[in-house]
Design an enzyme around this catalytic site. Structure first.
Site: not given
Ligand code: ATP
Ligand code: MG
Length: 529
Positions: A8, A234, A244
């Site tokens: 995202e 994660r 984020k």
């Molecule tokens: P954040 O919690 O940092 O905002 P998010 O999951 O909202 O992370 P996205 O941009 O939606 O961020 O993530 C893109 C991909 O990366 C998703 O498939 C998510 O599951 C994966 N991802 C995000 N954070 C992690 C993490 N700490 N470990 C493994 N995979 C992750």
């Molecule tokens: Mg997300």
């Protein structure tokens, strides 16, 4: 096998995303499949082009998506709209006109079932008419939403008639002003996967409870394929935060200089810090994929870059806290160019010449006036080896009025060129040094862990300012051998006996070169805990 990586664009990628990138692109590679690089750009309020560009750059830096084939969930807005209409026509979705607060209230809690909205039984015709008018921009925000008609008493809150579309009068970075209704994550994500023919939709554990909704979406429209969601835990890393939301807070509160501050766990921060892409891929491999929560120790990441740079980085001598030394019996005005190995473990990398002269700098911490028994470095009367140069003995300590040591006087053994004792006498200590007349004065940023506590996000004190490691950045004026003058930005070195450093710029403040410390030679945190 088709996987996808769906960031995202509402922030920079961090090391947790690297785990997901390695998993998705890695599995596709292993099974001769493809991994789609798709922006999950369904919420125009939080997205911006700087985030988009940084994400593309970081994925490609890790070695993936080099073909530049970039997809967007927003490319499917037309198709997603058709799927929504299909649900309405089949009586599986309805337009609700409760306010956002009322929707929340009607949803119930973990222990109480939800209640049906009074609008739940609108006719198919009325729903279609209202949804069309929502799309045409006839209503202000928060007046209507499209909801799936599933089960308000479901034990899984995600299944209590989740919202599929909401009104947002905002233009979209890719789709422009075409839309004023935008799909929500569960609907857009599952059906984007189905449109692309994704076979394995790998996501983090917090989406486990969303899986029934993911399945419901693909099963209740004429989806062109049937993807399957599988969850993994994660990445969580000690002494930092990987969300984020928290990273945005660090940037906004100006506790760091930006998303790419070398102390940030973002890929751009790690790159500025001197981490290589290879070390991050290695780290992802080492932590592996499981469903169990566990916080990985920071030393695991640090060891990956240490191992990489131990092999790849040439050595130079740099004095970070200079103490002047005069070698009394060395000729004035003479400069000798001595041979030094670029990499003691890799003779194929050859030798360089290091200038030696009557006036040199040594590390202040390599001298002790009153040393303990096992201190084998400089002390009054003690003999030490200057690496690649000579054996010297400290003869005098010069102080200022306040009693601070400002200079050492030494005598050298002219027969010990290269650091070898002519009579085979034992000299245990070897220290690094630089010639005063030839040294390049440089700014060196000594970075350390950003937080002083292992689990800052879980701390009761939510004020990050109190949890930051006060020593996470120390700037020093260092003296470095002239070898570095011809290096370009991004060149990495081991400064002998101190750590691994990357040249950030030849021309920083005051025209001096700027180095960032990537990591120390040894784990200085291990003994503290
Ligand atoms: P954040 O919690 O940092 O905002 P998010 O999951 O909202 O992370 P996205 O941009 O939606 O961020 O993530 C893109 C991909 O990366 C998703 O498939 C998510 O599951 C994966 N991802 C995000 N954070 C992690 C993490 N700490 N470990 C493994 N995979 C992750
Ligand atoms: Mg997300």
């Amino acid at each position: 096998m088709v996987t996808r990586f769906p960031p995202e664009p509402n922030g920079y990628l961090h090391i947790g995303h690297a785990k997901s990138i390695c998993l998705n692109f890695g599995i596709a590679e292993d099974y001769n499949g493809v991994c789609n690089f798709r922006f999950d750009d369904t919420n125009p309020s939080k997205e911006n082009i700087d985030y988009v560009n940084s994400i593309i750059n970081d994925v490609q830096w890790l070695g993936y998506a080099k073909d530049g084939n970039i997809l967007h969930a927003s490319d499917y807005f037309d198709q997603l709209y058709k799927f929504a209409v299909e649900l309405i026509k089949n009586g599986k979705a309805y337009v609700d006109s409760l306010s956002p607060d009322e929707i929340r209230e009607y949803r119930g809690t973990l222990t109480e079932p939800g209640r049906n909205s009074p609008y739940r039984n609108r006719s198919i015709e009325e729903n279609f008419d209202l949804f069309t008018r929502m799309k045409n921009g006839e209503f202000p925000e928060n007046t209507h939403v499209l909801r799936a008609k599933i089960d308000m008493s479901s034990g899984n809150i995600n299944m209590r008639d989740p919202v599929l579309y909401r009104i947002k009068h905002e233009s979209h970075p890719v789709a422009g002003d075409k839309w004023c209704i935008y799909p929500l994550y569960d609907f857009a994500h599952s059906l984007s996967d189905a449109i692309e023919g994704v076979t394995h939709s790998l996501c983090t554990m917090e989406f486990e409870d969303h899986r029934p909704l993911y399945d419901w979406c693909v099963e209740n429209v004429s989806a062109p394929s049937r993807p399957e969601q599988t969850e993994f835990s994660r990445l969580s890393l000690e002494y930092t935060v990987l969300s984020k939301r928290w990273l945005t807070k660090l940037v906004e509160d100006e506790l760091v200089t930006g998303w790419d501050d070398p102390r940030m766990p973002t890929l751009s921060g790690l790159r500025n810090r001197g981490y290589t892409a290879a070390s991050i891929l290695d780290f992802c491999e080492r932590v592996g994929i499981t469903k169990n929560f566990n916080a990985v120790e920071m030393s695991v990441l640090e060891n990956c870059i240490r191992e990489d740079l131990d092999y790849s980085a040439p050595r130079v001598m740099a004095v970070l806290d200079p103490l002047p030394v005069t070698i009394e019996n060395y000729p004035e005005d003479e400069v000798e160019w001595l041979s030094a190995q670029n990499h003691p473990k890799r003779p194929e990398l050859g030798n360089r010449k290091v200038p030696f002269s009557k006036r040199i700098f040594v590390e202040r911490s390599d001298f002790m006036e009153d040393p303990p028994r096992k201190f084998f470095r400089l002390a009054p009367g003690a003999e030490v080896r200057l690496r690649y140069a000579y054996l010297v003995t400290c003869t005098e300590v010069i102080r200022d009025q306040d009693g601070n040591v400002v200079e050492l006087r030494c005598r050298y053994d002219p027969e010990s060129r290269g650091g070898f004792a002519p009579d085979g006498r034992k000299v245990r200590g070897t220290i690094h040094w630089v010639s005063q007349g030839n040294a390049v004065e440089s700014e060196v940023n000594l970075y350390d862990r950003l937080f002083a506590v292992p689990n800052p996000a879980g701390s009761k004190d939510t004020d990050f300012a109190d949890l930051i490691n006060p020593a996470s950045l120390k700037v020093v004026n260092a003296m470095i051998e002239p070898q570095i003058e011809s290096a370009t930005s991004g060149t990495r070195y081991q400064f002998e006996r101190s750590g691994y450093f990357v040249l950030a710029s030849q021309n920083g403040n005051n025209g001096k070169p700027v180095f960032h410390r990537t990591v120390t030679l040894r784990d200085s945190w291990a003994k503290r805990n």
